[in-house]
Write an enzyme that holds these catalytic residues in place. Sequence first.
Site, PDB file in Angstrom:
ATOM      1  CG  ASP A 157      -2.317   0.615   0.823  1.00 23.73           C
ATOM      2  OD1 ASP A 157      -2.308   1.769   0.347  1.00 23.73           O
ATOM      3  OD2 ASP A 157      -3.369  -0.028   0.992  1.00 23.73           O
ATOM      4  CG  ASP A 166      -8.868  -0.493  -2.801  1.00 23.38           C
ATOM      5  OD1 ASP A 166      -7.926  -1.114  -3.316  1.00 23.38           O
ATOM      6  OD2 ASP A 166      -8.805   0.019  -1.662  1.00 23.38           O
ATOM      7  CD  GLU A 167     -10.178   3.795  -0.831  1.00 21.01           C
ATOM      8  OE1 GLU A 167     -11.019   4.309  -0.096  1.00 21.01           O
ATOM      9  OE2 GLU A 167      -9.083   3.367  -0.408  1.00 21.01           O
ATOM     10  CG  HIS A 226      -4.550   1.905  -2.075  1.00 13.96           C
ATOM     11  ND1 HIS A 226      -4.544   2.582  -0.872  1.00 13.96           N
ATOM     12  CD2 HIS A 226      -5.843   1.896  -2.489  1.00 13.96           C
ATOM     13  CE1 HIS A 226      -5.771   2.953  -0.567  1.00 13.96           C
ATOM     14  NE2 HIS A 226      -6.588   2.557  -1.530  1.00 13.96           N
ATOM     15  CD1 TRP A 235     -14.475  -2.194  -1.961  1.00 15.66           C
ATOM     16  CD2 TRP A 235     -14.464  -0.734  -0.276  1.00 15.66           C
ATOM     17  NE1 TRP A 235     -13.985  -1.000  -2.444  1.00 15.66           N
ATOM     18  CE2 TRP A 235     -13.963  -0.088  -1.430  1.00 15.66           C
ATOM     19  CE3 TRP A 235     -14.550  -0.011   0.930  1.00 15.66           C
ATOM     20  CZ2 TRP A 235     -13.562   1.257  -1.420  1.00 15.66           C
ATOM     21  CZ3 TRP A 235     -14.152   1.312   0.938  1.00 15.66           C
ATOM     22  CH2 TRP A 235     -13.668   1.937  -0.224  1.00 15.66           C
ATOM     23  CE1 TYR A 279     -14.433  -3.188   4.427  1.00 16.79           C
ATOM     24  CE2 TYR A 279     -13.327  -1.095   4.805  1.00 16.79           C
ATOM     25  CZ  TYR A 279     -13.628  -2.150   3.983  1.00 16.79           C
ATOM     26  OH  TYR A 279     -13.121  -2.180   2.709  1.00 16.79           O
ATOM     27  CG  PHE A 280     -13.932  -6.955  12.278  1.00 18.47           C
ATOM     28  CD1 PHE A 280     -15.221  -6.761  11.802  1.00 18.47           C
ATOM     29  CD2 PHE A 280     -13.614  -8.211  12.768  1.00 18.47           C
ATOM     30  CE1 PHE A 280     -16.169  -7.775  11.798  1.00 18.47           C
ATOM     31  CE2 PHE A 280     -14.539  -9.243  12.780  1.00 18.47           C
ATOM     32  CZ  PHE A 280     -15.817  -9.026  12.295  1.00 18.47           C
TER      33      PHE A 280
HETATM   34  C1  ACM Z   1     -11.077  -0.418   0.818  1.00 16.67           C
HETATM   35  O1  ACM Z   1     -11.513  -0.315   1.957  1.00 16.67           O
HETATM   36  N1  ACM Z   1     -10.506   0.619   0.216  1.00 16.67           N
HETATM   37  C2  ACM Z   1     -11.185  -1.665   0.066  1.00 16.67           C
END
Ligand code: ACM
Length: 515
Positions: A176, A312-313, A249, A379, A404-405
């Site tokens: 990341d 993602d993102e 990321h 997600w 999402y812990f």
């Molecule tokens: C994420 O929470 N960006 C997968």
Amino acid sequence: MLVPIPVEMKAGSGGFTITSGTVVVASGPAVAEARKLVDGLAPAMGCRLQLADGGEPRDGAIVLRIDESLRQLGDEGYQLDVAVNRVLITGPKPAGLFYGIQSLLQMLPPAVFRQAPVVGASWVVPCVSITDYPRFGWRGLMLDTSRHFMPKTFVLKLIDVLALHKFNSLQLHLTDDQGWRIEIKKYPKLTEVGAWRDETVVGHAGKKPWKFDGRPHGGFYTQDDLREIVGYAADRHINVVPEIEMPGHARAAIAAYPELGCHPDQPLKPWTVWGVCPDIYIPTDKTIGFVQDVLTEVLALFPSKIIHIGGDEATKEQWKASPVVQARIKELGLKDEDQMQSWFIKQMDTFLAQKGRRLIGWDEILEGGLAPGAVVMSWRGERGGIAAAKEGHDVVMAPTGWTYFDYYQGPPEKEPLAIGGNLPLKKVYEYEPIPKEMKPEEAKHILGAQCQLWAEYLPTTRQVEYMAFPRAAAMSEVLWSPAERKDYTAFLVRLAQDLKRLDILDWNYRKLDKE
Ligand code: ACM
């Protein structure tokens, strides 16, 4: 006092006492599982039970037997029959025997988990007849090792408690913006440079001005470490899914090799704050080659059929501003940056498919079209999962609101600093991975679900433990037990016993609220 609760359980009367004279009987592929039972009992009993060859029930013995006629229980199902004179664990595959052993251990006093002989203990298993198999085939938990590096010994400890709760998948988030955690032989700077950041933001990153701790943070797993983790997990029937993030990321990788980024003339360092970072791989052939080289080493380490590529993102500002990327979009005949991302992911899908693996990614990979065999991890709520299943993709549910812990599990003013959100134990327990609106043929695509331990606000392993349990115990029941067996009040009674086990295993779980 089993967690997760089995499909069917009939209590008998009396119990079977395990003594130093008890023999463990198995043959063929059952022997490896039988050894795990012997290993599991040895420290607390202070002796190693004798292993004998065979498969027929006999007095004074715990018999483990592969029985292919139990095929209807599936690859992970088992039967556990405890009578006063003997114990019989049967299943069609070794994984089932392993889960039978976990149930047997859970029916013994929690002290069975102590690592030294327990004086005066009596190891009685109550008579019972259990038929059990999981509801879902993907019972997962994700550990973020990038935001804070998690020592290998902790990963092994986590694998132990996951196995005890019949989880079968551990996703390691290995790369990341803030840290690259996997040794790649061809690109040593990924860990020499990318595994270390100068400092870390203090407090919540949403609160500015930012303050920093002024201390470097880092670490990485060598390839030997990862082989050890994968082997340890496989012994416990847990598949380790590696996650290598792309195209976003990616800042730690770009810090190591600036030519992978959109501004090679402006060197970066691994990120020191939390949030969505604008730095993204430049989608040149060279970058695709780099990522595929990395994946080649990843595939050699991880036998997992499914490989996570993040997705993602990925913010597109740098792609929009880059003449190189704009020319690339034109050259490939693509419409826009979303299609560019989709093209990027498809290169990986083809690559992985050629190697006999399957791609999984966060639900953004659906945008701009997705290769047919790819699996979607939903997600951003369940919408992505629902859309993917409609298109015939397999899905792992990981919606923020239930899985999402890293979210708070109680009133924020009474809890350690977390990213935000509100996810108390009961809400996890009530999670239903199959959305109501799904037709049965779509529901077949839901492989299961996964809990996420994002680690921005989990600087220590004690804090990871705190966020993981008891919520993961609740999730184990969501994923393993039949929906109609779920009962929160009854779960809390069984959980009390489970927490005694976690106490002995030195697990820093969050204490239950007083009702
Ligand atoms: C994420 O929470 N960006 C997968």
